[in-house]
Design a protein around this motif. Structure first.
Motif, PDB file in Angstrom:
ATOM      1  N   PRO A  61     -61.504  34.926  25.885  1.00 16.54           N
ATOM      2  CA  PRO A  61     -62.175  35.940  26.703  1.00 16.54           C
ATOM      3  C   PRO A  61     -61.237  36.512  27.758  1.00 16.54           C
ATOM      4  O   PRO A  61     -60.168  35.958  28.039  1.00 16.54           O
ATOM      5  CB  PRO A  61     -63.330  35.161  27.358  1.00 16.54           C
ATOM      6  N   ASN A  62     -61.633  37.622  28.348  1.00 17.43           N
ATOM      7  CA  ASN A  62     -60.869  38.182  29.461  1.00 17.43           C
ATOM      8  C   ASN A  62     -60.739  37.148  30.572  1.00 17.43           C
ATOM      9  O   ASN A  62     -61.700  36.445  30.901  1.00 17.43           O
ATOM     10  CB  ASN A  62     -61.552  39.437  30.002  1.00 17.43           C
ATOM     11  N   GLY A  63     -59.543  37.050  31.157  1.00 20.86           N
ATOM     12  CA  GLY A  63     -59.317  36.083  32.221  1.00 20.86           C
ATOM     13  C   GLY A  63     -59.030  34.679  31.734  1.00 20.86           C
ATOM     14  O   GLY A  63     -58.967  33.744  32.537  1.00 20.86           O
ATOM     15  N   ALA A  64     -58.802  34.524  30.424  1.00 18.96           N
ATOM     16  CA  ALA A  64     -58.581  33.184  29.869  1.00 18.96           C
ATOM     17  C   ALA A  64     -57.196  32.637  30.180  1.00 18.96           C
ATOM     18  O   ALA A  64     -56.974  31.435  30.089  1.00 18.96           O
ATOM     19  CB  ALA A  64     -58.801  33.202  28.356  1.00 18.96           C
ATOM     20  N   GLY A  65     -56.232  33.514  30.505  1.00 21.69           N
ATOM     21  CA  GLY A  65     -54.875  33.068  30.791  1.00 21.69           C
ATOM     22  C   GLY A  65     -53.856  33.502  29.757  1.00 21.69           C
ATOM     23  O   GLY A  65     -52.695  33.078  29.803  1.00 21.69           O
ATOM     24  N   LYS A  66     -54.252  34.377  28.847  1.00 23.53           N
ATOM     25  CA  LYS A  66     -53.371  34.772  27.743  1.00 23.53           C
ATOM     26  C   LYS A  66     -52.126  35.517  28.239  1.00 23.53           C
ATOM     27  O   LYS A  66     -50.996  35.168  27.883  1.00 23.53           O
ATOM     28  CB  LYS A  66     -54.147  35.645  26.743  1.00 23.53           C
ATOM     29  N   THR A  67     -52.331  36.547  29.043  1.00 20.27           N
ATOM     30  CA  THR A  67     -51.193  37.315  29.534  1.00 20.27           C
ATOM     31  C   THR A  67     -50.350  36.492  30.506  1.00 20.27           C
ATOM     32  O   THR A  67     -49.117  36.631  30.548  1.00 20.27           O
ATOM     33  CB  THR A  67     -51.661  38.630  30.197  1.00 20.27           C
ATOM     34  N   ALA A  68     -50.990  35.614  31.270  1.00 15.23           N
ATOM     35  CA  ALA A  68     -50.228  34.715  32.144  1.00 15.23           C
ATOM     36  C   ALA A  68     -49.294  33.841  31.323  1.00 15.23           C
ATOM     37  O   ALA A  68     -48.132  33.619  31.700  1.00 15.23           O
ATOM     38  CB  ALA A  68     -51.178  33.847  32.966  1.00 15.23           C
ATOM     39  N   LEU A  69     -49.768  33.364  30.185  1.00 17.50           N
ATOM     40  CA  LEU A  69     -48.923  32.557  29.307  1.00 17.50           C
ATOM     41  C   LEU A  69     -47.783  33.397  28.747  1.00 17.50           C
ATOM     42  O   LEU A  69     -46.632  32.952  28.706  1.00 17.50           O
ATOM     43  CB  LEU A  69     -49.786  31.969  28.188  1.00 17.50           C
ATOM     44  N   PHE A  70     -48.094  34.627  28.335  1.00 17.16           N
ATOM     45  CA  PHE A  70     -47.046  35.541  27.861  1.00 17.16           C
ATOM     46  C   PHE A  70     -45.971  35.720  28.927  1.00 17.16           C
ATOM     47  O   PHE A  70     -44.773  35.710  28.638  1.00 17.16           O
ATOM     48  CB  PHE A  70     -47.677  36.896  27.539  1.00 17.16           C
ATOM     49  N   ASN A  71     -46.413  35.901  30.160  1.00 21.12           N
ATOM     50  CA  ASN A  71     -45.464  36.140  31.246  1.00 21.12           C
ATOM     51  C   ASN A  71     -44.601  34.913  31.537  1.00 21.12           C
ATOM     52  O   ASN A  71     -43.451  35.047  31.971  1.00 21.12           O
ATOM     53  CB  ASN A  71     -46.210  36.576  32.506  1.00 21.12           C
ATOM     54  N   CYS A  72     -45.136  33.739  31.305  1.00 16.24           N
ATOM     55  CA  CYS A  72     -44.328  32.528  31.462  1.00 16.24           C
ATOM     56  C   CYS A  72     -43.269  32.434  30.371  1.00 16.24           C
ATOM     57  O   CYS A  72     -42.110  32.104  30.639  1.00 16.24           O
ATOM     58  CB  CYS A  72     -45.221  31.287  31.419  1.00 16.24           C
ATOM     59  N   VAL A  73     -43.648  32.740  29.137  1.00 22.96           N
ATOM     60  CA  VAL A  73     -42.699  32.662  28.026  1.00 22.96           C
ATOM     61  C   VAL A  73     -41.590  33.702  28.174  1.00 22.96           C
ATOM     62  O   VAL A  73     -40.421  33.429  27.902  1.00 22.96           O
ATOM     63  CB  VAL A  73     -43.424  32.838  26.679  1.00 22.96           C
ATOM     64  N   SER A  74     -41.946  34.907  28.632  1.00 23.55           N
ATOM     65  CA  SER A  74     -40.965  35.990  28.715  1.00 23.55           C
ATOM     66  C   SER A  74     -40.218  36.039  30.037  1.00 23.55           C
ATOM     67  O   SER A  74     -39.393  36.922  30.253  1.00 23.55           O
ATOM     68  CB  SER A  74     -41.649  37.337  28.455  1.00 23.55           C
ATOM     69  N   GLY A  75     -40.496  35.102  30.958  1.00 25.63           N
ATOM     70  CA  GLY A  75     -39.714  34.977  32.175  1.00 25.63           C
ATOM     71  C   GLY A  75     -40.204  35.781  33.360  1.00 25.63           C
ATOM     72  O   GLY A  75     -39.542  35.796  34.410  1.00 25.63           O
ATOM     73  N   LEU A  76     -41.347  36.446  33.238  1.00 23.28           N
ATOM     74  CA  LEU A  76     -41.880  37.204  34.365  1.00 23.28           C
ATOM     75  C   LEU A  76     -42.551  36.287  35.384  1.00 23.28           C
ATOM     76  O   LEU A  76     -42.592  36.602  36.576  1.00 23.28           O
ATOM     77  CB  LEU A  76     -42.871  38.264  33.872  1.00 23.28           C
ATOM     78  N   TYR A  77     -43.112  35.166  34.916  1.00 24.33           N
ATOM     79  CA  TYR A  77     -43.680  34.146  35.797  1.00 24.33           C
ATOM     80  C   TYR A  77     -42.906  32.854  35.607  1.00 24.33           C
ATOM     81  O   TYR A  77     -42.419  32.566  34.509  1.00 24.33           O
ATOM     82  CB  TYR A  77     -45.149  33.869  35.468  1.00 24.33           C
ATOM     83  N   ARG A  78     -42.803  32.093  36.655  1.00 28.58           N
ATOM     84  CA  ARG A  78     -42.227  30.750  36.583  1.00 28.58           C
ATOM     85  C   ARG A  78     -43.366  29.751  36.799  1.00 28.58           C
ATOM     86  O   ARG A  78     -43.891  29.649  37.902  1.00 28.58           O
ATOM     87  CB  ARG A  78     -41.147  30.559  37.643  1.00 28.58           C
ATOM     88  N   PRO A  79     -43.768  29.010  35.769  1.00 27.44           N
ATOM     89  CA  PRO A  79     -44.886  28.074  35.927  1.00 27.44           C
ATOM     90  C   PRO A  79     -44.559  26.963  36.912  1.00 27.44           C
ATOM     91  O   PRO A  79     -43.393  26.653  37.165  1.00 27.44           O
ATOM     92  CB  PRO A  79     -45.103  27.534  34.511  1.00 27.44           C
ATOM     93  N   ASN A  80     -45.600  26.345  37.448  1.00 31.39           N
ATOM     94  CA  ASN A  80     -45.410  25.234  38.374  1.00 31.39           C
ATOM     95  C   ASN A  80     -44.845  24.003  37.679  1.00 31.39           C
ATOM     96  O   ASN A  80     -44.106  23.218  38.283  1.00 31.39           O
ATOM     97  CB  ASN A  80     -46.739  24.886  39.049  1.00 31.39           C
ATOM     98  N   SER A  81     -45.205  23.827  36.417  1.00 31.46           N
ATOM     99  CA  SER A  81     -44.676  22.698  35.646  1.00 31.46           C
ATOM    100  C   SER A  81     -44.844  22.993  34.168  1.00 31.46           C
ATOM    101  O   SER A  81     -45.561  23.919  33.776  1.00 31.46           O
ATOM    102  CB  SER A  81     -45.402  21.386  36.014  1.00 31.46           C
ATOM    103  N   GLY A  82     -44.168  22.182  33.362  1.00 33.62           N
ATOM    104  CA  GLY A  82     -44.260  22.354  31.925  1.00 33.62           C
ATOM    105  C   GLY A  82     -42.926  22.695  31.298  1.00 33.62           C
ATOM    106  O   GLY A  82     -41.903  22.796  31.980  1.00 33.62           O
ATOM    107  N   THR A  83     -42.941  22.875  29.992  1.00 37.16           N
ATOM    108  CA  THR A  83     -41.734  23.163  29.225  1.00 37.16           C
ATOM    109  C   THR A  83     -42.032  24.262  28.221  1.00 37.16           C
ATOM    110  O   THR A  83     -43.091  24.261  27.588  1.00 37.16           O
ATOM    111  CB  THR A  83     -41.251  21.912  28.457  1.00 37.16           C
TER     112      THR A  83
END
Length: 281
Positions: A61-83
């Motif tokens: 659904p909208n707001g599920a975190g999909k684009t946020a995940l995309f942005n982490c993979v493509s380097g636009l966001y730096r996640p707090n933790s994870g690999t």
């Protein structure tokens, strides 16, 4: 994509290899990715794999975190933790331009084309990370610049030809139909010779005929050039027709991961889409 139907994408000879750099693996591994914006949890321990050469649908659904995940993979966001790994390379240790250099290309929900530039110029912009001549050499018109520009221009023309856009190379992006603009953005992403192609709602705004045509193009590109695809899309007809497996997010958490037919009927997925306790209508 109403102007013309793309010709069959060529795989034989050097033309096909030029378009994407064949032989790439493209295995993506996302492990326990967590992302917060203040007190808002955008991603809460998301983990999944995209196998080499497959199409993975990232839905929810909208707001599920999909684009946020995309942005982490493509380097636009730096996640707090994870690999996040692509073929074993740690993407979280790289800048966004370096991530493009290791073979990740993406499109965005909102088109980022330059309206006054020609179609060819827009597509050539996808090769920015490969040029080594720099602004000084470009301004002085040095031979290295000429060679690089000629090489990338030929590469861009090969991509435009494969997508049925060669006749528009001199046309400015302004005024072209939405379906054509989507293909131009896809062509620009292919300039990166991706190992992983990330498509963020590519069917948004297209009519049904254009959606089917786009699905055929994406499938053909994957089959001929072997890269992996990570796809965010709300058009479930397209998702079910081209995806090898699905990952479903809701409220920043993964709620399903598996084959399309299995995921579609999972109770947690039905609840998330239709609403209910913990769901988002």
């Amino acid at each position: 994509m109403s102007e013309s139907t793309p010709r069959s994408l060529r795989a034989a000879g050097t033309a096909g290899a030029e378009i994407t750099g064949t032989g790439a693996a493209g295995t993506l591994q996302v492990r326990d990715v967590r992302l917060r914006f203040g007190g808002v949890v955008a991603l809460d321990g998301v983990s999944f794999d995209v196998a080499a050469g497959t199409v993975c649908g990232l839905i929810g659904p909208n707001g599920a975190g999909k684009t946020a995940l995309f942005n982490c993979v493509s380097g636009l966001y730096r996640p707090n933790s994870g690999t996040v790994l692509l073929d074993g390379v740690d993407l979280l240790g790289l800048r966004a331009d370096q991530i493009a250099g290791v073979g990740i290309a993406r499109t965005f929900q909102n088109l980022g084309l330059f309206a006054t530039q020609s179609v060819l110029e827009n597509v050539m912009g996808g090769a920015y990370h490969r040029t080594k001549a720099g602004f000084l050499a470009g301004g002085l018109g040095l031979p290295l610049t000429w060679r690089e520009e000629r090489r990338e221009r030929e590469h861009a023309r090969a991509i435009l030809d494969s997508l049925g856009l060669a006749h528009l190379e001199r046309h400015p992006a302004a005024g072209l139909p939405l379906g054509t603009l989507k293909r131009i953005e896809l062509a620009r992403a292919l300039m990166l010779r991706p190992r992983l192609l990330m498509l963020d709602e590519p069917a948004n705004g297209l009519i049904l005929e254009e959606v089917h045509e786009l699905a055929s193009v994406v499938r053909g590109l994957r089959d001929e050039h072997g890269f992996s695809v990570l796809l965010i899309e709300h058009h479930m007809g397209m998702v079910m027709s081209i995806c090898d497996h699905l990952v479903v997010l809701n409220l920043g958490q993964k709620i399903a991961d598996g084959l399309p037919d299995e995921v579609r009927n999972a109770p947690a997925v039905v609840e998330a889409y239709l609403g209910g306790p913990g769901g988002a209508a």
